[in-house]
Design an enzyme around this catalytic site. Structure first.
Site, PDB file in Angstrom:
ATOM      1  N   ASP A 488       0.834  -1.203   0.000  1.00  0.00           N
ATOM      2  CA  ASP A 488       0.000   0.000   0.000  1.00  0.00           C
ATOM      3  C   ASP A 488       0.873   1.260   0.000  1.00  0.00           C
ATOM      4  OD1 ASP A 488      -2.301   1.489   0.109  1.00  0.00           O
ATOM      5  OD2 ASP A 488      -3.073   0.574   1.951  1.00  0.00           O
ATOM      6  N   ASP A 550     -10.666   1.947  -3.462  1.00  0.00           N
ATOM      7  CA  ASP A 550     -11.335   1.735  -2.180  1.00  0.00           C
ATOM      8  C   ASP A 550     -12.844   1.911  -2.337  1.00  0.00           C
ATOM      9  OD1 ASP A 550      -9.110   1.121  -0.722  1.00  0.00           O
ATOM     10  OD2 ASP A 550      -8.880   3.099   0.190  1.00  0.00           O
TER      11      ASP A 550
HETATM   12  C1  DGJ Z   1      -5.828   1.942   1.889  1.00  0.00           C
HETATM   13  C2  DGJ Z   1      -6.200   0.721   1.116  1.00  0.00           C
HETATM   14  O1  DGJ Z   1      -6.687   1.085  -0.142  1.00  0.00           O
HETATM   15  C3  DGJ Z   1      -7.214  -0.084   1.915  1.00  0.00           C
HETATM   16  O2  DGJ Z   1      -7.646  -1.178   1.160  1.00  0.00           O
HETATM   17  C4  DGJ Z   1      -6.581  -0.505   3.199  1.00  0.00           C
HETATM   18  O3  DGJ Z   1      -5.537  -1.402   2.953  1.00  0.00           O
HETATM   19  C5  DGJ Z   1      -6.086   0.700   3.971  1.00  0.00           C
HETATM   20  N1  DGJ Z   1      -5.257   1.552   3.158  1.00  0.00           N
HETATM   21  C6  DGJ Z   1      -5.332   0.291   5.200  1.00  0.00           C
HETATM   22  O4  DGJ Z   1      -4.801   1.345   5.846  1.00  0.00           O
END
Ligand code: DGJ
Length: 729
Positions: A488, A550
């Site tokens: 991430d 997301d």
């Molecule tokens: C952003 C990601 O897109 C989410 O899926 C998740 O992993 C969060 N970060 C965790 O902090």
């Protein structure tokens, strides 16, 4: 092979033809031609479009005696300061302070295959798949050379360009701008298609007229960003998904980028794609060389859909290095939206148990598992402290992974695999790492360090930071049998010590990716940046898939996934079914709709708390997982046809056809129910008219019937959907 709109026979023309001072690159359905102006030594563009055997008939006057020397001339590598008053592709500052360049043709070479770009992600191919023409220009007043490298993949009508600048002089120079691709299109009307967005709304298609003057977009986030994707298509005004001319440009780069389109007063349209000059300034000492990232351009004269399918094939076959690129992906469950930071080993194990009962094959532990002095209980702390939290996991990560790996996935012989989330390029102020190495965070002197999501960015340009990341992630992967990593990256860059550092960071980051993915080739590496904040061709070199967004609301996702597919293959998209009402939109959509939308992504999964699934859904999910697994191989490596766009219709639809043409899967959706007695006819594409196809294991129809007659589905409710399996008999 299915009739996909893609070439199926070798090009009769040679891939690279040099005739005196004339150069031609030929693909099955593309020609790209330019020549050297004998008087000026300038490289002049002649043609970029469908196949031709000679230069088109064009009465161009080089210098029409007006104010501008080159105003309506199509230049291959426009420099600055000698009469071309359009945006330049190259801008070099000399030690004396001036910025004039005078690049003139010097020589050329032809290379079989495609040499790699040092330290940068790039397409690759065998000698019989790609040929490279390198044209060398020289500014003889200052002994600077510019090598334009054009690689052609004839089967895919793709031309890849990068530029190498060498300082052979005695003075230091500074490169302030260097576009990877620069091309001038002849007088005419064009439209530009781009992917624009935001967090949870990535990759929405925007199409607009190219007008006089400059227009463009880019990123100055330090990364490719949610806001604009490093992709541009120019089209003719009448181009559709299946008709007309489309020229696609995709930058193989993860940093700040810039796309500039300029229609000159004389009606010539220039397109420039490259690193963003705001975040770039590269000092080159005598004897040094700088190589730009590469930009891939794909031409289609059968619409935007065929352009996308060529990009998809190119990226699957010649960009993504992972062994998983064409392999079906395990159905996963990620507990992030289910439990966020609220868990311990018992909770995680119970999520894994429930996942196994549903038939899930890979369980993913997301954010919150690390940090001891500063446990990661929320997003304020711990980034950089990549040690398992011993309060949550008293017996360590290895113990948890071993337990999870013993769980058998229902309905199969497989046991659960284990995946883990990391965010290695970041650092929290509240972390042991920051206490030890505050100087590793990006910073400029004593200036405040701008926080975002309560975190700072590590300066990955520093070799010691790169080594720290490589060692930390290697340590985790060596400590437990982990088969998937979600990498991430949750903020843009801040306080960069210099403009040069932005690109140096990218080179450092690519070094880290290269080392880790080579060292751990059996891991499925998934990219992520708050969803699709870094969904670009540079990332795909190392990571075969990216968490697309997301935004997991299924209606939003149709737009995001259709948009993303403009350039990136479905195999690269992570797509999950999440709980309702959706956390971001508050919208409730049926389980099947959510599942069907997610199945259009190559890595299908669930993003919820499996302990909280209703009994009704619990009964249906194993069958939906079974369907996802059945069609996944076609989605992963098939050709995607966007039959009906969600932007234009209440009934979006997509068809995937396997590479051998023997299997296909159709996705059809109704967004809102309206009182109608009839439904639109959905005609398929890309089948063989004379072949016979069994539809959903029942009736048999010819390809002609399915393509010319089509389907008329009866949808019942809001957010209704059908997935139809089609097999050649
Ligand atoms: C952003 C990601 O897109 C989410 O899926 C998740 O992993 C969060 N970060 C965790 O902090």
């Amino acid at each position: 092979m299915a009739a996909t709109g893609l070439p199926s026979r070798p090009s009769p023309r040679q891939a690279v033809v040099v005739d005196g001072l004339s150069f031609a690159l030929n693909g099955n359905n593309v020609s790209y031609r330019f020549h050297v102006d004998e008087e000026t030594g300038d490289l002049i563009g002649d043609h970029f479009g469908g196949s031709v055997d000679e230069n088109p008939i064009a009465h161009i006057i080089r210098n029409d005696g007006g104010w501008a020397n080159h105003a309506h001339v199509r230049r291959e590598f426009p420099d600055l300061g000698r009469g071309d008053f359009r945006t330049p592709a190259v801008h070099i500052k000399h030690e004396t302070g001036h910025t004039v360049c005078d690049f003139k043709y010097k020589s050329y070479t032809i290379v079989n295959g495609k040499p790699p770009l040092p330290g940068l992600p790039c397409t690759f191919g065998r000698n019989d798949e790609v040929t490279t023409l390198v044209v060398c220009l020289e500014d003889s007043y200052r002994s600077i050379t510019a090598e334009l490298s054009y690689s052609i993949y004839p089967q895919l009508d793709a031309i890849v360009r990068s530029v190498k600048i060498t300082n052979n002089g005695t003075d230091k120079i500074s490169i302030e701008k260097l576009a990877s691709f620069s091309v001038d299109f002849p007088y005419g009307d064009y439209e530009m298609l781009q992917l624009q967005g935001e967090w949870t709304r990535e990759c929405h298609r925007i199409r607009r007229k190219v007008d006089y003057g400059q227009q463009g977009f880019g990123s100055i986030n330090g990364y490719s960003s949610h806001y604009n994707n490093p992709f541009l298509a120019l089209t003719s005004p009448d181009t559709t998904e299946s008709y007309g001319h489309a020229w696609g440009f995709s930058l193989v780069y993860t940093g700040s980028f810039s796309v500039e389109v300029e229609k000159s007063p004389q009606g010539v349209t220039r397109a420039l794609v490259g690193m963003n000059p705001y975040h770039f300034s590269w000092s080159l000492a005598p004897g040094e060389t700088f190589v730009s990232p590469e930009c891939v351009s794909v031409f289609s004269n059968t619409g935007v859909g065929a352009m996308s399918r060529k990009f998809h094939r190119l990226y699957r076959q010649h960009l993504i290095k992972s062994q998983f690129v064409n392999k079906p992906r395990p159905v996963l469950l990620n507990g992030w939206e289910g439990v966020y930071f609220d868990f311990d080993e018992d909770i995680i194990y119970s999520l894994a148990e429930e996942s196994a009962k549903l038939g899930v094959k890979l369980f993913v532990l997301d954010d919150g598992w690390f940090g001891n002095k500063y446990p990661r209980h929320n997003d304020h702390t711990s980034l950089g402290d990549w040690q398992v939290n011993t309060t949550r996991f008293p017996k360590g990560l290895g113990h948890l992974v071993e337990r999870v790996k013993k769980l058998r996935a229902a309905g199969s012989d497989e046991t659960l695999q284990f995946g883990l989330w990391v965010e290695p390029e970041m650092i929290s102020k509240k972390s042991e790492l920051y206490e030890k190495h505050p100087e590793w965070a990006l910073h400029v002197g004593e200036n405040p360090r701008t926080e975002n999501r309560n975190q700072l960015v590590l300066n990955v340009a520093l070799p010691e930071v790169q080594d720290f990341i490589i060692d930390s992630i290697s340590g985790i992967l060596e400590s437990a049998p982990i088969t998937y990593i979600k990498w991430d990256n949750n903020r843009g860059m801040h306080e960069s010590p210099s403009p040069q550092n932005y690109h140096a960071y990218m080179l450092g980051m690519y070094r880290v990716f290269e080392k880790l993915t080579t060292k751990f080739p059996d891991v499925i590496w998934e990219g992520c940046a708050s969803g699709g904040g870094r969904f670009d061709a540079g990332i795909l070199q190392y990571f075969p898939q990216v968490w697309t967004s997301d935004g997991t609301d299924a209606l939003d996702r149709i737009h995001i996934q259709f948009g993303t597919s403009l350039v990136y293959p479905a195999s690269a998209m992570g797509a999950h079914l999440s709980a309702v009402p959706n956390e971001i939109t508050g919208r409730t959509t049926p389980l099947t709709f959510r599942a069907h939308v997610a199945m259009m992504g190559g890595s299908f999964g669930l993003e919820l708390d499996p302990r909280k699934i209703s009994e009704e859904d619990r009964v249906q999910i194993p069958d939906l997982i079974g369907l996802a697994e059945k069609i996944n191989p076609i989605v992963i490596s098939g050709d995607m046809h966007r039959l009906v766009l969600p932007d234009n219709s209440n009934f979006p639809a997509a068809l995937f056809i396997s590479q051998d043409g023997n299997q296909a899967v159709l996705f059809a959706f109704q967004i809102l129910r309206r009182q109608v007695h009839n439904f639109p006819t959905l005609r398929l594409e890309g089948l063989v008219p004379t072949a016979r196809y069994k539809v959903d294991g029942e009736n048999i129809y010819s390809g002609a019937t399915l393509m010319n007659g089509g389907f008329q589905f009866r949808f019942a409710r809001d957010y209704d959907s059908k997935v139809v399996f089609i097999e050649k008999v």
